[in-house]
Design a protein around this motif. Structure first.
Motif, PDB file in Angstrom:
ATOM      1  N   SER A 112      -2.831 -17.136 -14.838  1.00  0.00           N
ATOM      2  CA  SER A 112      -1.945 -16.413 -13.900  1.00  0.00           C
ATOM      3  C   SER A 112      -2.097 -14.913 -14.081  1.00  0.00           C
ATOM      4  CB  SER A 112      -0.491 -16.825 -14.135  1.00  0.00           C
ATOM      5  OG  SER A 112      -0.318 -18.185 -13.863  1.00  0.00           O
ATOM      6  N   ARG A 113      -2.183 -14.456 -15.322  1.00  0.00           N
ATOM      7  CA  ARG A 113      -2.332 -13.021 -15.592  1.00  0.00           C
ATOM      8  C   ARG A 113      -3.651 -12.499 -15.020  1.00  0.00           C
ATOM      9  NH1 ARG A 113       2.215 -10.199 -17.564  1.00  0.00           N
ATOM     10  NH2 ARG A 113       3.541 -11.788 -18.518  1.00  0.00           N
ATOM     11  N   PHE A 114      -4.738 -13.260 -15.319  1.00  0.00           N
ATOM     12  CA  PHE A 114      -6.053 -12.821 -14.845  1.00  0.00           C
ATOM     13  C   PHE A 114      -6.120 -12.846 -13.314  1.00  0.00           C
ATOM     14  CE2 PHE A 114      -7.596 -14.307 -19.149  1.00  0.00           C
ATOM     15  CZ  PHE A 114      -7.795 -13.027 -19.635  1.00  0.00           C
ATOM     16  N   GLY A 124      -9.135  -8.511  -8.112  1.00  0.00           N
ATOM     17  CA  GLY A 124      -9.701  -7.456  -7.255  1.00  0.00           C
ATOM     18  C   GLY A 124      -9.623  -6.085  -7.858  1.00  0.00           C
ATOM     19  N   ASN A 125      -9.163  -5.996  -9.098  1.00  0.00           N
ATOM     20  CA  ASN A 125      -8.951  -4.702  -9.744  1.00  0.00           C
ATOM     21  C   ASN A 125     -10.295  -4.052 -10.070  1.00  0.00           C
ATOM     22  OD1 ASN A 125      -8.492  -2.933 -12.303  1.00  0.00           O
ATOM     23  ND2 ASN A 125      -6.447  -3.253 -11.457  1.00  0.00           N
ATOM     24  N   PRO A 126     -10.430  -2.734  -9.719  1.00  0.00           N
ATOM     25  CA  PRO A 126     -11.721  -2.064  -9.955  1.00  0.00           C
ATOM     26  C   PRO A 126     -12.051  -1.901 -11.439  1.00  0.00           C
ATOM     27  CG  PRO A 126     -10.064  -0.490  -9.191  1.00  0.00           C
ATOM     28  CD  PRO A 126      -9.441  -1.839  -9.045  1.00  0.00           C
ATOM     29  N   ILE A 127     -11.025  -1.861 -12.284  1.00  0.00           N
ATOM     30  CA  ILE A 127     -11.266  -1.669 -13.727  1.00  0.00           C
ATOM     31  C   ILE A 127     -11.445  -3.016 -14.435  1.00  0.00           C
ATOM     32  CG2 ILE A 127     -10.283  -0.796 -15.887  1.00  0.00           C
ATOM     33  CD1 ILE A 127      -8.817   1.337 -14.205  1.00  0.00           C
ATOM     34  N   TYR A 128     -10.480  -3.918 -14.200  1.00  0.00           N
ATOM     35  CA  TYR A 128     -10.465  -5.191 -14.944  1.00  0.00           C
ATOM     36  C   TYR A 128     -11.006  -6.378 -14.141  1.00  0.00           C
ATOM     37  CZ  TYR A 128      -7.273  -2.500 -17.889  1.00  0.00           C
ATOM     38  OH  TYR A 128      -6.723  -1.557 -18.698  1.00  0.00           O
ATOM     39  N   GLY A 129     -11.415  -6.110 -12.902  1.00  0.00           N
ATOM     40  CA  GLY A 129     -11.747  -7.208 -12.004  1.00  0.00           C
ATOM     41  C   GLY A 129     -12.789  -8.187 -12.526  1.00  0.00           C
ATOM     42  N   ASN A 130     -13.961  -7.668 -12.958  1.00  0.00           N
ATOM     43  CA  ASN A 130     -15.035  -8.564 -13.423  1.00  0.00           C
ATOM     44  C   ASN A 130     -14.659  -9.300 -14.694  1.00  0.00           C
ATOM     45  OD1 ASN A 130     -16.586  -7.947 -11.251  1.00  0.00           O
ATOM     46  ND2 ASN A 130     -18.123  -6.743 -12.353  1.00  0.00           N
ATOM     47  N   ASP A 131     -13.989  -8.574 -15.615  1.00  0.00           N
ATOM     48  CA  ASP A 131     -13.561  -9.233 -16.860  1.00  0.00           C
ATOM     49  C   ASP A 131     -12.586 -10.354 -16.539  1.00  0.00           C
ATOM     50  OD1 ASP A 131     -15.034  -7.520 -18.471  1.00  0.00           O
ATOM     51  OD2 ASP A 131     -13.437  -6.025 -18.538  1.00  0.00           O
ATOM     52  N   ALA A 132     -11.608 -10.031 -15.670  1.00  0.00           N
ATOM     53  CA  ALA A 132     -10.595 -11.030 -15.320  1.00  0.00           C
ATOM     54  C   ALA A 132     -11.226 -12.217 -14.606  1.00  0.00           C
ATOM     55  CB  ALA A 132      -9.525 -10.387 -14.430  1.00  0.00           C
ATOM     56  N   ARG A 133     -12.206 -11.968 -13.736  1.00  0.00           N
ATOM     57  CA  ARG A 133     -12.838 -13.061 -13.003  1.00  0.00           C
ATOM     58  C   ARG A 133     -13.617 -13.988 -13.953  1.00  0.00           C
ATOM     59  NH1 ARG A 133     -13.112 -13.949  -7.936  1.00  0.00           N
ATOM     60  NH2 ARG A 133     -12.509 -11.831  -7.377  1.00  0.00           N
ATOM     61  N   TYR A 134     -14.260 -13.349 -14.953  1.00  0.00           N
ATOM     62  CA  TYR A 134     -14.991 -14.179 -15.921  1.00  0.00           C
ATOM     63  C   TYR A 134     -14.025 -15.104 -16.665  1.00  0.00           C
ATOM     64  CZ  TYR A 134     -17.377 -15.666 -20.121  1.00  0.00           C
ATOM     65  OH  TYR A 134     -17.869 -16.447 -21.134  1.00  0.00           O
ATOM     66  N   TYR A 135     -12.952 -14.503 -17.170  1.00  0.00           N
ATOM     67  CA  TYR A 135     -12.012 -15.329 -17.941  1.00  0.00           C
ATOM     68  C   TYR A 135     -11.291 -16.338 -17.053  1.00  0.00           C
ATOM     69  CZ  TYR A 135     -12.843 -12.229 -21.881  1.00  0.00           C
ATOM     70  OH  TYR A 135     -13.439 -11.527 -22.891  1.00  0.00           O
ATOM     71  N   TYR A 136     -11.027 -15.922 -15.812  1.00  0.00           N
ATOM     72  CA  TYR A 136     -10.387 -16.841 -14.864  1.00  0.00           C
ATOM     73  C   TYR A 136     -11.303 -18.051 -14.602  1.00  0.00           C
ATOM     74  CZ  TYR A 136      -7.932 -18.444 -10.661  1.00  0.00           C
ATOM     75  OH  TYR A 136      -7.241 -19.211  -9.748  1.00  0.00           O
TER      76      TYR A 136
END
Length: 1006
Positions: free
Chosen positions: A165-167, A172-184
């Protein structure tokens, strides 16, 4: 009014003056605190946390209670405690929040503490503080940071749903987007939401940071979704770029299994082999994939080397592996190994078709190769019971009929055949009875064998009936029923059977036992004319031919027969020499007789007939009136054979010779020597009488009267009563009335404890007790005889007493008697009896060195019974093994094996396998075990024990499956053999602990 105004003015002045002073004082203090605070901040920013903490605490003490400076100092004091990992750090942070609930640094405190723990990879600690943060008070940037870090902490703490849920808020966040998508995507992968995982991870295909990891998970997702072509495409691409050996191993496994699932086994093999396992260990499934791939390539050896690493398996993979392992063994013609594999697969029910096919193969192989775990008929009947409608049922039924015979379980075959009413079954019952009879006869169970031979003689098959007649005759002969034996020997009409070559020999012996000497001679002659290639047997037949002529008083013919043995130097040539001398004597050729006897004495070292020859030599010289040479012959006998039975007679005869030549003094000496040294002999009584005659001749009756009083048995007044009492008892004994004889002899011994006939009374009383099987009562009387000076009864008494102790298995007393018998026996057969039983006794008592000594004594004898010779070989083998002399043990086990049958053959085969294993000839050792199992499976102990050797062989040949399967089945099925079970458990423990180092499916054992 003015006063009041003035008064008020004074008060106002005083107040302002005081207030100004206080403010001035406070300003001074705050100025100093501010300076310290800023100094502490500089130290804090330079990470000098201990020094800055000390200043922050001074600032807090010196600052006004509700002043922001104090709050800020307390905040930084708590942050320093966190940085310095002080025990009360968490307390200080909580204290700050409690003291300043509305301070704007409260949320920052929670966030900073969480960030500190996050940075130090203490996710659980970080999560605790992040959860205290009031997210509504955070800026958007701070909130995004919190979501990312809190999501990661939740992921690490395995709260996947909350982490996801957090990720999700950051995708779509420009800073955390790719990291969050990987973990998601990773969390979706872990939750087995493979579609969602693939959708997100595939968006990172061009991300330098996550490309490789994302592709790895997409690879695995594709594999689990059954998209094997895609798995192969991604995996092979990854293998070109990745450097991490662990990842290379895992990717290779997926690519290999993808090729495997596409049935592209040749391509699968290199990738499956490249997998290194987890912590260097494979699973049973891993070994199955590689084994099956090689199986499909028809590389059966390599397939086996992988399948046989699957041990402890009990699932569908294992069942398939064991079935295909069985097929591989069959392809390589390793049927016993295949039997184990199919048995294992047949005991699992994960795949019904494989279970049935395995059961069929197991049944067929049991019939062909033998079965160490259960009887072959039981296996075949088990298949028919489980699969009565199988198209192979008729085939298995036919195998069942012959399976008993294949295993040499003739009694089992008869039991089965007698329950069947088919004509085929009835037609072979007689033949099987013959085999069972021979089997029992070879096991020395003679009486038990007889009814089987009787049954077999009724066979319509003339070969079977003739063989049965021969063996029935052998049985009757061994039981002492000579007339019946002769009848059955003569009924054998088929001269082409193997046994027929011995027929004349056996008929000759039977006639000899019946004292039909002309007929005996006829058949011994016919046997010798067969010219069989057996020198020992021919020599024996020649001697018996001579004996037959000798007993018929045809001495010239007897001499011809004996001379054949003498000329060839065969077994029993000393006997032939002696009998030739006796024959010449009866022909009146005393010179020839003397020459023959001298030849025996001089040329046959070790002959038991030397004392007989000397006695006959002296007797012949006496006949020829050559007293001097007669006396010399007697003296040679006395000197060279002091234990001979002839001694009392020799002394008596010497006395007679001296008396005849008027040498009365020497005559009296010899007569008295008989009485003194051999008081219980018949010669002693004669000597007393002869002494009397000499004293009468020389007129010294008073000396005789004085001497005779010292002789216990020479009480002249009681002599007649003594003889009458004894004779009464002896008559009952001779009438075979043992009960009355026992009463009579006991009465005699009570009345005449030192009587004339006391020795004979003890001996015949012992015989009567022995005849009525009152063995314990016979013992003291035989013992009495044996303790006296050697007599005509000593040898038989020792033999009978030894037999009693042997039946009681009283080896301590038995050995003492046998030792005396060996020293005092004159008959070769009694010496052999003593030595052969001494070797057994010493072996039973664990005195292996003496057992070996006596076994060697038996084997150096010229002509001994075959059974005794074979016993000697096996005891020599066993004792040498116990003494760790493996070289000698191996030699004699091999020797014993040549003629061994039944259980002894099984034992010899076991040791053959043992020694081959010790010599690292593992395949040859296994073949020896297979021979034992195939042909002697009814002797379970040796079969089971040999299977441990087979297990060791397999493990030495790197076949862990066969080794462990065999050992586990021994432990499960043969609990009655405790020594074998213990050995099997120890071996299994050793193997499994070794295999667990490379196979994580194997459980180690203590």
């Amino acid at each position: 009014m003015r006063f009041n105004c003035f008064k008020k003015s004074c008060y106002l002045f005083l107040f302002l003056t005081f207030t100004t002073a206080v403010i001035a004082q406070e300003s001074a203090i705050n100025t100093d605190a501010n300076a310290d605070f800023h100094k502490a901040i500089r130290l804090y920013n330079n990470k000098a946390y201990a020094a800055s903490q000390e200043l922050f605490r001074e600032v807090s003490v010196n600052s006004e209670k509700h002043h922001n400076l104090k709050a800020n100092a307390d905040y930084y004091d708590a942050m320093c405690a966190i940085k310095l990992q002080q025990d009360d750090a968490d307390y200080r942070v909580n204290q700050f929040v409690e003291n300043y609930p509305y301070n704007n640094k409260k949320e920052k405190a929670f966030l900073n503490v969480g960030n500190y723990y996050f940075a130090n990879r203490k996710a659980a600690h970080a999560l605790k503080w992040y959860q205290k943060v009031n997210e509504k008070l955070l800026s958007p940037e701070e909130k995004n940071e919190l979501n990312y870090k809190m999501g990661y902490a939740l992921l690490v703490s395995n709260y996947l749903k909350d982490a996801k849920s957090r990720f999700q808020t950051l995708l779509g966040n420009p800073i955390y987007g790719n990291d969050a998508r990987y973990y998601y995507g990773y969390i979706a992968y872990k939750q087995e939401n493979f579609g969602e995982a693939e959708d997100n991870l595939s968006q990172l295909a061009n991300d330098a940071t996550y490309q490789a990891k994302a592709n790895y998970y997409i690879l695995d997702i594709s594999f689990k979704a059954g998209r094997f072509d895609k798995s192969i495409q991604i995996g092979e691409q990854l293998l070109k770029t990745t450097k991490d050996q662990k990842e290379i191993s895992e990717i290779s496994k997926i690519v290999g299994e993808s090729y495997f699932n596409l049935k592209k086994y040749e391509k699968a093999i290199p990738f499956l082999k490249a997998y290194k396992g987890k912590n260097g260990r494979w699973t049973n499934t891993d070994y199955y994939y590689l084994g099956y791939a090689y199986y499909q390539q028809k590389d059966y050896e390599t397939a086996i080397s992988n399948f046989n690493k699957i041990i402890d398996g009990n699932n569908k993979v294992a069942q398939n592996a064991y079935y295909h392992l069985g097929e591989c063994y069959l392809e390589l013609d390793k049927k016993p190994e295949a039997l184990n594999a199919f048995k294992n697969a047949s005991e699992m029910d994960f795949d019904a078709q494989i279970t049935q096919s395995s059961s069929l193969n197991y049944a067929k192989l049991s019939y062909e190769e033998g079965n160490p775990y259960e009887s072959v008929p039981d296996v075949l009947k088990g298949f028919l019971a489980k699969y009565p409608t199988s198209p192979n049922a008729a085939e298995i039924s036919n195998l069942l009929v012959t399976s008993y015979l294949h295993q040499r379980d003739y009694q089992g075959a008869l039991d089965f055949l007698n329950t069947s009413d088919t004509p085929e079954s009835k037609s072979i019952i007689s033949e099987v009875s013959l085999y069972r009879g021979i089997q029992l006869y070879n096991e020395n169970k003679i009486a038990e064998a007889k009814p089987y031979f009787v049954n077999a003689t009724q066979s319509e098959n003339t070969t079977v009936s003739n063989k049965a007649a021969y063996w029935l005759a052998e049985t009757e002969y061994t039981l002492g029923n000579y007339q019946s034996a002769l009848k059955h020997f003569l009924s054998v009409t088929d001269k082409d059977i193997n046994e027929a070559k011995m027929l004349n020999y056996q008929i000759g012996y039977t006639n000899f036992k019946l004292k039909s000497y002309p007929n005996a001679a006829k058949y011994f002659q016919q046997f010798l004319e067969q010219n069989l290639d057996d020198n020992d047997l021919n020599d024996d037949a020649s001697n018996r031919l001579g004996d037959s002529f000798y007993a018929s008083k045809s001495y010239t013919n007897a001499i011809k027969a004996y001379n054949k043995v003498i000329q060839e130097g065969g077994v029993g040539s000393d006997y032939a020499q002696y009998q030739t001398a006796m024959s010449n004597g009866f022909l009146g050729k005393n010179d020839a007789k003397v020459q023959d006897l001298e030849t025996l004495i001089s040329d046959y070292d070790g002959s038991q007939l030397k004392d007989d020859a000397l006695f006959q030599l002296a007797t012949t010289y006496t006949t020829m009136n050559n007293v001097s040479k007669a006396q010399k012959a007697y003296e040679r006998l006395l000197k060279n054979h002091p234990k001979s039975n002839y001694i009392p007679n020799v002394l008596l005869r010497q006395g007679l010779l001296y008396y005849s030549n008027n040498n009365n003094r020497k005559a009296i000496e010899k007569y008295k020597e008989v009485v003194t040294k051999h008081p219980n002999s018949n010669e002693a009584k004669q000597a007393v009488s002869n002494v009397k005659n000499v004293y009468i001749d020389i007129g010294k009756v008073d000396e005789y009267a004085a001497w005779v009083k010292s002789i216990p048995f020479a009480n002249v007044t009681n002599a007649e009563l003594d003889n009458a009492t004894y004779q009464s008892a002896e008559n009952k004994f001779l009438e075979n009335n043992n009960t009355r004889a026992i009463e009579g002899f006991n009465k005699y011994l009570q009345q005449f404890p030192n009587g004339i006939n006391v020795l004979k009374a003890h001996f015949y009383l012992a015989q009567a007790y022995n005849n009525t099987k009152l063995f314990d009562k016979a013992i003291p009387h035989y013992t009495y005889v044996n303790k006296q000076t050697k007599s005509e009864f000593t040898e038989e008494s020792l033999t009978k007493l030894a037999n009693i102790y042997l039946q009681k298995e009283d080896w301590s007393n038995g050995i003492l008697v046998l030792q005396q018998l060996e020293k005092e026996a004159n008959y070769p057969q009694n010496i052999i009896f003593a030595q052969s039983n001494l070797m057994k006794g010493y072996y039973k008592k664990g005195d292996y060195s003496n057992a070996i000594t006596y076994a060697e004594k038996v084997l150096v004898k010229g002509k001994v019974d075959t059974n005794i010779a074979e016993d000697a070989k096996i005891i020599l083998a066993r004792s040498s093994f116990k003494n760790n002399d493996f070289l000698t043990a191996e030699e004699y086990f091999n020797e014993a094996s040549k003629k061994a049958t039944g259980e002894l053959k099984a034992e010899c085969l076991y040791y053959n396998a043992f020694f081959l294993h010790e010599n690292k000839e593992y395949e040859a050792s296994t073949k020896a075990v297979q021979d034992l199992i195939a042909n002697y499976s009814s002797y379970k102990y040796w079969g089971v024990k040999s299977y441990i050797i087979m297990a060791k062989n397999y493990y030495a040949l790197k076949d862990a499956y066969q080794a462990t399967y065999i050992l586990e089945n021994i432990i499960k099925n043969f609990t009655q053999y405790k020594d074998v079970i213990e050995e099997a458990k120890n071996e299994l423990r050793t193997i499994k602990n070794k295999e667990a180092k490379t196979n994580e499916s194997v459980t180690t054992q203590n």
